[in-house]
Design a protein around this motif. Sequence first.
Motif, PDB file in Angstrom:
ATOM      1  N   ALA A   6       0.818  -1.217   0.000  1.00  0.00           N
ATOM      2  CA  ALA A   6       0.000   0.000   0.000  1.00  0.00           C
ATOM      3  C   ALA A   6       0.848   1.261   0.000  1.00  0.00           C
ATOM      4  O   ALA A   6       0.504   2.255  -0.657  1.00  0.00           O
ATOM      5  CB  ALA A   6      -0.937  -0.006   1.201  1.00  0.00           C
ATOM      6  N   ALA A   7       1.956   1.257   0.713  1.00  0.00           N
ATOM      7  CA  ALA A   7       2.812   2.442   0.765  1.00  0.00           C
ATOM      8  C   ALA A   7       3.429   2.728  -0.607  1.00  0.00           C
ATOM      9  O   ALA A   7       3.517   3.892  -1.024  1.00  0.00           O
ATOM     10  CB  ALA A   7       3.911   2.261   1.805  1.00  0.00           C
ATOM     11  N   GLN A   8       3.850   1.686  -1.299  1.00  0.00           N
ATOM     12  CA  GLN A   8       4.413   1.880  -2.633  1.00  0.00           C
ATOM     13  C   GLN A   8       3.376   2.457  -3.589  1.00  0.00           C
ATOM     14  O   GLN A   8       3.682   3.348  -4.385  1.00  0.00           O
ATOM     15  CB  GLN A   8       4.957   0.559  -3.174  1.00  0.00           C
ATOM     16  CG  GLN A   8       6.224   0.099  -2.477  1.00  0.00           C
ATOM     17  CD  GLN A   8       6.620  -1.294  -2.904  1.00  0.00           C
ATOM     18  OE1 GLN A   8       5.787  -2.188  -2.995  1.00  0.00           O
ATOM     19  NE2 GLN A   8       7.896  -1.475  -3.165  1.00  0.00           N
ATOM     20  N   LEU A   9       2.156   1.954  -3.523  1.00  0.00           N
ATOM     21  CA  LEU A   9       1.095   2.478  -4.388  1.00  0.00           C
ATOM     22  C   LEU A   9       0.770   3.933  -4.058  1.00  0.00           C
ATOM     23  O   LEU A   9       0.557   4.753  -4.949  1.00  0.00           O
ATOM     24  CB  LEU A   9      -0.155   1.612  -4.267  1.00  0.00           C
ATOM     25  CG  LEU A   9      -0.051   0.201  -4.845  1.00  0.00           C
ATOM     26  CD1 LEU A   9      -1.311  -0.592  -4.533  1.00  0.00           C
ATOM     27  CD2 LEU A   9       0.187   0.248  -6.330  1.00  0.00           C
ATOM     28  N   ALA A  10       0.729   4.250  -2.774  1.00  0.00           N
ATOM     29  CA  ALA A  10       0.397   5.619  -2.359  1.00  0.00           C
ATOM     30  C   ALA A  10       1.476   6.606  -2.795  1.00  0.00           C
ATOM     31  O   ALA A  10       1.173   7.678  -3.347  1.00  0.00           O
ATOM     32  CB  ALA A  10       0.208   5.668  -0.849  1.00  0.00           C
ATOM     33  N   TYR A  11       2.741   6.276  -2.543  1.00  0.00           N
ATOM     34  CA  TYR A  11       3.826   7.177  -2.927  1.00  0.00           C
ATOM     35  C   TYR A  11       3.930   7.303  -4.445  1.00  0.00           C
ATOM     36  O   TYR A  11       4.185   8.388  -4.967  1.00  0.00           O
ATOM     37  CB  TYR A  11       5.158   6.704  -2.351  1.00  0.00           C
ATOM     38  CG  TYR A  11       5.353   7.068  -0.903  1.00  0.00           C
ATOM     39  CD1 TYR A  11       5.474   8.394  -0.514  1.00  0.00           C
ATOM     40  CD2 TYR A  11       5.418   6.096   0.080  1.00  0.00           C
ATOM     41  CE1 TYR A  11       5.648   8.743   0.813  1.00  0.00           C
ATOM     42  CE2 TYR A  11       5.592   6.425   1.412  1.00  0.00           C
ATOM     43  CZ  TYR A  11       5.705   7.744   1.773  1.00  0.00           C
ATOM     44  OH  TYR A  11       5.877   8.081   3.093  1.00  0.00           O
ATOM     45  N   GLY A  12       3.742   6.213  -5.165  1.00  0.00           N
ATOM     46  CA  GLY A  12       3.787   6.267  -6.618  1.00  0.00           C
ATOM     47  C   GLY A  12       2.665   7.122  -7.187  1.00  0.00           C
ATOM     48  O   GLY A  12       2.882   7.946  -8.085  1.00  0.00           O
ATOM     49  N   SER A  13       1.459   6.961  -6.652  1.00  0.00           N
ATOM     50  CA  SER A  13       0.320   7.754  -7.125  1.00  0.00           C
ATOM     51  C   SER A  13       0.493   9.234  -6.804  1.00  0.00           C
ATOM     52  O   SER A  13       0.202  10.104  -7.642  1.00  0.00           O
ATOM     53  CB  SER A  13      -0.968   7.246  -6.483  1.00  0.00           C
ATOM     54  OG  SER A  13      -1.190   5.902  -6.829  1.00  0.00           O
ATOM     55  N   ALA A  14       0.966   9.529  -5.608  1.00  0.00           N
ATOM     56  CA  ALA A  14       1.191  10.927  -5.241  1.00  0.00           C
ATOM     57  C   ALA A  14       2.269  11.551  -6.126  1.00  0.00           C
ATOM     58  O   ALA A  14       2.156  12.728  -6.516  1.00  0.00           O
ATOM     59  CB  ALA A  14       1.599  11.025  -3.769  1.00  0.00           C
ATOM     60  N   THR A  15       3.286  10.781  -6.454  1.00  0.00           N
ATOM     61  CA  THR A  15       4.338  11.296  -7.334  1.00  0.00           C
ATOM     62  C   THR A  15       3.787  11.601  -8.714  1.00  0.00           C
ATOM     63  O   THR A  15       4.131  12.625  -9.317  1.00  0.00           O
ATOM     64  CB  THR A  15       5.487  10.277  -7.425  1.00  0.00           C
ATOM     65  OG1 THR A  15       5.997  10.037  -6.114  1.00  0.00           O
ATOM     66  CG2 THR A  15       6.597  10.790  -8.313  1.00  0.00           C
TER      67      THR A  15
END
Length: 90
Positions: A6-15
């Motif tokens: 979930a953290a990888q998806l969140a940071y990738g989407s925010a980027t």
Amino acid sequence: MPRPNAAQLAYGSATVVFATVALLLLSRTTTALGVAVICATGLILGLLVAVTMPARRKAEPSAVAHVPQHGENRAPAVRVGAGADTRIGS
């Protein structure tokens, strides 16, 4: 390849969102080709962030505290009891 957490998806989407908006504002482009290139760049940046972010690992079995099982030797307990030395008197 393991699935992203979930953290990888969140940071990738925010980027993706922030990089795309920032590039659009900084470049001031109005052509369709320019917007498409900036959107593709934002997607690539978001993918790189999600892939390069380290995944959380589970604790190693040696790092977990040892809990004695039934029948294992334990340190002797100190016995506390009411004896002659605990009496109050004259």
